[in-house]
Design a protein around this motif. Structure first.
Motif, PDB file in Angstrom:
ATOM      1  N   ASN A  98      56.840  46.508  14.192  1.00 28.30           N
ATOM      2  CA  ASN A  98      58.129  46.232  14.528  1.00 28.30           C
ATOM      3  C   ASN A  98      58.581  47.198  13.569  1.00 28.30           C
ATOM      4  O   ASN A  98      58.264  47.278  12.129  1.00 28.30           O
ATOM      5  CB  ASN A  98      58.804  45.109  14.799  1.00 28.30           C
ATOM      6  CG  ASN A  98      58.636  44.064  13.670  1.00 28.30           C
ATOM      7  OD1 ASN A  98      58.523  44.622  12.409  1.00 28.30           O
ATOM      8  ND2 ASN A  98      58.601  42.651  13.968  1.00 28.30           N
ATOM      9  N   THR A 101      60.811  57.228  12.057  1.00 27.59           N
ATOM     10  CA  THR A 101      59.909  56.442  13.068  1.00 27.59           C
ATOM     11  C   THR A 101      59.992  56.832  14.446  1.00 27.59           C
ATOM     12  O   THR A 101      61.262  57.256  14.778  1.00 27.59           O
ATOM     13  CB  THR A 101      59.931  55.045  12.842  1.00 27.59           C
ATOM     14  OG1 THR A 101      61.302  54.573  13.091  1.00 27.59           O
ATOM     15  CG2 THR A 101      59.235  54.503  11.345  1.00 27.59           C
ATOM     16  N   ASP A 110      59.010  55.226  18.739  1.00 25.70           N
ATOM     17  CA  ASP A 110      58.410  54.309  19.341  1.00 25.70           C
ATOM     18  C   ASP A 110      56.829  54.624  19.562  1.00 25.70           C
ATOM     19  O   ASP A 110      56.387  55.862  19.673  1.00 25.70           O
ATOM     20  CB  ASP A 110      58.944  54.338  20.638  1.00 25.70           C
ATOM     21  CG  ASP A 110      60.376  54.038  20.738  1.00 25.70           C
ATOM     22  OD1 ASP A 110      60.868  53.212  19.833  1.00 25.70           O
ATOM     23  OD2 ASP A 110      60.954  53.766  21.755  1.00 25.70           O
ATOM     24  N   ARG A 159      51.390  45.117  22.521  1.00 24.45           N
ATOM     25  CA  ARG A 159      52.482  44.654  23.294  1.00 24.45           C
ATOM     26  C   ARG A 159      52.789  42.979  23.353  1.00 24.45           C
ATOM     27  O   ARG A 159      53.694  42.753  23.253  1.00 24.45           O
ATOM     28  CB  ARG A 159      52.229  45.070  24.963  1.00 24.45           C
ATOM     29  CG  ARG A 159      53.338  44.685  25.638  1.00 24.45           C
ATOM     30  CD  ARG A 159      53.378  45.363  27.267  1.00 24.45           C
ATOM     31  NE  ARG A 159      53.275  46.688  27.345  1.00 24.45           N
ATOM     32  CZ  ARG A 159      52.180  47.585  27.452  1.00 24.45           C
ATOM     33  NH1 ARG A 159      51.047  47.151  27.874  1.00 24.45           N
ATOM     34  NH2 ARG A 159      52.498  48.906  27.606  1.00 24.45           N
ATOM     35  N   SER A 194      60.673  42.866  23.360  1.00 26.40           N
ATOM     36  CA  SER A 194      61.361  44.152  23.600  1.00 26.40           C
ATOM     37  C   SER A 194      62.585  44.780  23.276  1.00 26.40           C
ATOM     38  O   SER A 194      63.197  45.450  23.550  1.00 26.40           O
ATOM     39  CB  SER A 194      61.505  44.334  25.243  1.00 26.40           C
ATOM     40  OG  SER A 194      62.529  43.159  25.597  1.00 26.40           O
ATOM     41  N   ASP A 216      65.320  45.995  20.461  1.00 27.30           N
ATOM     42  CA  ASP A 216      65.096  47.539  19.645  1.00 27.30           C
ATOM     43  C   ASP A 216      64.553  47.242  18.304  1.00 27.30           C
ATOM     44  O   ASP A 216      63.585  48.203  17.916  1.00 27.30           O
ATOM     45  CB  ASP A 216      66.561  47.748  19.300  1.00 27.30           C
ATOM     46  CG  ASP A 216      66.780  49.110  20.345  1.00 27.30           C
ATOM     47  OD1 ASP A 216      66.063  49.450  21.238  1.00 27.30           O
ATOM     48  OD2 ASP A 216      68.065  49.672  20.056  1.00 27.30           O
ATOM     49  N   ARG A 274      60.376  46.553  18.421  1.00 29.11           N
ATOM     50  CA  ARG A 274      59.492  47.442  19.424  1.00 29.11           C
ATOM     51  C   ARG A 274      58.357  48.211  18.437  1.00 29.11           C
ATOM     52  O   ARG A 274      58.764  48.401  17.071  1.00 29.11           O
ATOM     53  CB  ARG A 274      60.326  48.738  19.897  1.00 29.11           C
ATOM     54  CG  ARG A 274      60.894  49.556  18.878  1.00 29.11           C
ATOM     55  CD  ARG A 274      61.845  50.597  19.651  1.00 29.11           C
ATOM     56  NE  ARG A 274      62.139  51.648  18.730  1.00 29.11           N
ATOM     57  CZ  ARG A 274      63.108  51.335  17.569  1.00 29.11           C
ATOM     58  NH1 ARG A 274      63.396  50.270  17.564  1.00 29.11           N
ATOM     59  NH2 ARG A 274      63.394  52.308  17.212  1.00 29.11           N
ATOM     60  N   VAL A 282      56.450  50.980  16.195  1.00 33.14           N
ATOM     61  CA  VAL A 282      56.914  52.298  15.893  1.00 33.14           C
ATOM     62  C   VAL A 282      55.788  52.622  14.995  1.00 33.14           C
ATOM     63  O   VAL A 282      54.862  52.131  14.508  1.00 33.14           O
ATOM     64  CB  VAL A 282      58.240  51.941  14.948  1.00 33.14           C
ATOM     65  CG1 VAL A 282      59.405  51.468  15.958  1.00 33.14           C
ATOM     66  CG2 VAL A 282      57.999  51.354  13.678  1.00 33.14           C
TER      67      VAL A 282
END
Length: 152
Positions: A4, A38, A40, A48, A53, A55, A58, A60
């Motif tokens: 993240n 960065t 995604d 996962r 989920s 912001d 996620r 990166v």
């Protein structure tokens, strides 16, 4: 790939801590750098399952041109650096050097060449570290010094 944004920020802060001298970086500046640098990440099933989920959660990865990590195509000898400094000094172009107190360490030859050959018209040592132009606590002084030089 970082799980993240916070993990990427911590990696950026850790990199700064391992630099020579007394380098440091504020979390705010690190966050700004990470958010700009960065994208995604391509997510696999194992990644996962480790992230949510939202912001900031996620996965990166840093985006950059990998050629930036290649060895430089251009290296200068001390004599070449001295010649460049001398040409700049003789051209009567005003030169300002702004350094951070805890910035990248400068060896004595480099410092001497700057002082005695380049002869900057303005030289300031300001509070801060290598990224003092990005840190909220020091960016104002850096900007003020640049504006003052340009107005002179």
């Amino acid at each position: 790939v970082y799980r993240n944004v916070d993990a990427a920020i911590e990696a950026r802060l850790d990199t700064t801590r391992r630099m020579p001298g007394d380098q440091y970086l504020s979390e705010e500046a690190a966050r700004d750098m990470v958010m700009r640098a960065t994208v995604d990440a391509v997510v696999t099933d194992s990644i996962r399952s480790q992230s949510s989920s939202s912001d900031d959660n996620r996965p990166v990865s840093f985006r950059h041109d990998p050629r930036l990590q290649w060895p430089s195509l251009q290296y200068y000898t001390r004599e070449q650096v001295e010649a460049i400094y001398s040409d700049v000094c003789n051209s009567n172009v005003p030169v300002s050097i702004i350094m951070a107190q805890d910035g990248w360490p400068v060896d004595s030859w480099s410092q001497s060449a700057v002082n005695n050959i380049l002869k900057p018209s303005r030289m300031k040592l300001l509070k801060g570290s290598h990224h003092f132009h990005a840190d909220p606590d020091t960016v104002g002084d850096v900007a003020s010094e640049i504006v003052s030089f340009l107005k002179a």
